[in-house]
Design a protein around this motif. Structure first.
Motif, PDB file in Angstrom:
ATOM      1  N   MET A  97      44.114  39.001  33.654  1.00  0.00           N
ATOM      2  CA  MET A  97      42.957  39.862  33.874  1.00  0.00           C
ATOM      3  C   MET A  97      43.175  40.649  35.158  1.00  0.00           C
ATOM      4  O   MET A  97      43.178  40.071  36.241  1.00  0.00           O
ATOM      5  CB  MET A  97      41.671  39.044  34.012  1.00  0.00           C
ATOM      6  N   LYS A  98      43.391  41.962  35.015  1.00  0.00           N
ATOM      7  CA  LYS A  98      43.658  42.797  36.182  1.00  0.00           C
ATOM      8  C   LYS A  98      42.671  43.942  36.321  1.00  0.00           C
ATOM      9  O   LYS A  98      42.494  44.459  37.405  1.00  0.00           O
ATOM     10  CB  LYS A  98      45.067  43.395  36.093  1.00  0.00           C
ATOM     11  N   THR A  99      42.062  44.339  35.220  1.00  0.00           N
ATOM     12  CA  THR A  99      41.178  45.501  35.264  1.00  0.00           C
ATOM     13  C   THR A  99      39.785  45.116  34.790  1.00  0.00           C
ATOM     14  O   THR A  99      39.593  44.058  34.166  1.00  0.00           O
ATOM     15  CB  THR A  99      41.701  46.628  34.350  1.00  0.00           C
ATOM     16  N   LYS A 100      38.861  45.988  35.054  1.00  0.00           N
ATOM     17  CA  LYS A 100      37.493  45.745  34.604  1.00  0.00           C
ATOM     18  C   LYS A 100      37.447  45.639  33.081  1.00  0.00           C
ATOM     19  O   LYS A 100      36.724  44.813  32.530  1.00  0.00           O
ATOM     20  CB  LYS A 100      36.576  46.874  35.098  1.00  0.00           C
ATOM     21  N   PRO A 129      32.313  33.815  37.682  1.00  0.00           N
ATOM     22  CA  PRO A 129      32.407  34.616  38.912  1.00  0.00           C
ATOM     23  C   PRO A 129      33.536  35.654  38.896  1.00  0.00           C
ATOM     24  O   PRO A 129      33.447  36.687  39.535  1.00  0.00           O
ATOM     25  CB  PRO A 129      32.636  33.582  40.010  1.00  0.00           C
ATOM     26  N   PHE A 130      34.574  35.377  38.133  1.00  0.00           N
ATOM     27  CA  PHE A 130      35.683  36.319  38.012  1.00  0.00           C
ATOM     28  C   PHE A 130      35.357  37.439  37.031  1.00  0.00           C
ATOM     29  O   PHE A 130      36.066  38.413  36.947  1.00  0.00           O
ATOM     30  CB  PHE A 130      36.958  35.602  37.552  1.00  0.00           C
ATOM     31  N   LEU A 131      34.292  37.263  36.268  1.00  0.00           N
ATOM     32  CA  LEU A 131      33.941  38.225  35.238  1.00  0.00           C
ATOM     33  C   LEU A 131      32.997  39.314  35.734  1.00  0.00           C
ATOM     34  O   LEU A 131      32.509  40.099  34.945  1.00  0.00           O
ATOM     35  CB  LEU A 131      33.322  37.514  34.035  1.00  0.00           C
ATOM     36  N   LEU A 132      32.707  39.315  37.003  1.00  0.00           N
ATOM     37  CA  LEU A 132      31.771  40.305  37.546  1.00  0.00           C
ATOM     38  C   LEU A 132      32.379  41.685  37.593  1.00  0.00           C
ATOM     39  O   LEU A 132      33.521  41.887  37.749  1.00  0.00           O
ATOM     40  CB  LEU A 132      31.339  39.889  38.943  1.00  0.00           C
TER      41      LEU A 132
END
Length: 132
Positions: A97-100, A129-132
């Motif tokens: 996961m690197k981009t929105k 929390p990483f999904l914000l």
């Protein structure tokens, strides 16, 4: 026997974008050859990784990861047997996961997953929390 390890760690020192990209390329190349599914999330100098696969393979891979000097303060969140892999049907089976957009796709995928019956539901709480 299927097994998962999920851990959180802090970057030792800021990696250049090129160094991060090399790390990501390596992970995407090696994990599928080991039949490892999962995800790696990176945000604000922290890594959160979920590894799923054969118990022996996951443990061997994690032992290698623990020796990596690019991160420190490794905190194991989950280290347990699982009935089903959560990331088995997600994109290329192992994703970074690197981009929105990456985060949004993961969030959509996880929102459709039945955590109650198939996987520890605290994993989703950890990832959020990483999904914000």
């Amino acid at each position: 026997m299927e097994h998962t390890i999920c851990y959180l760690s802090k970057q030792t020192e800021a990696l250049k974008n090129s160094e991060l990209e090399e790390l990501f390329k390596y992970i995407l190349a090696i994990n599928p050859t080991l039949n490892i599914t999962g995800a790696l999330l990176y945000n604000n100098n922290f890594f959160l990784q979920v590894l799923e696969g054969n118990k022996e393979t996951v443990n061997e891979l994690f032992a290698t990861i623990r020796k990596d000097k690019r991160h420190k303060n490794i905190l194991i969140i989950l280290d347990q047997k699982i009935e089903n892999r959560i990331f088995e049907n997600y994109e290329a089976n192992f994703s970074i996961m690197k981009t929105k957009a990456d985060i949004e796709r993961l969030n959509t995928y996880l929102s459709q997953y039945d955590f109650e019956n198939k996987y520890p539901k605290n994993l989703k709480t950890l990832i959020e929390p990483f999904l914000l």
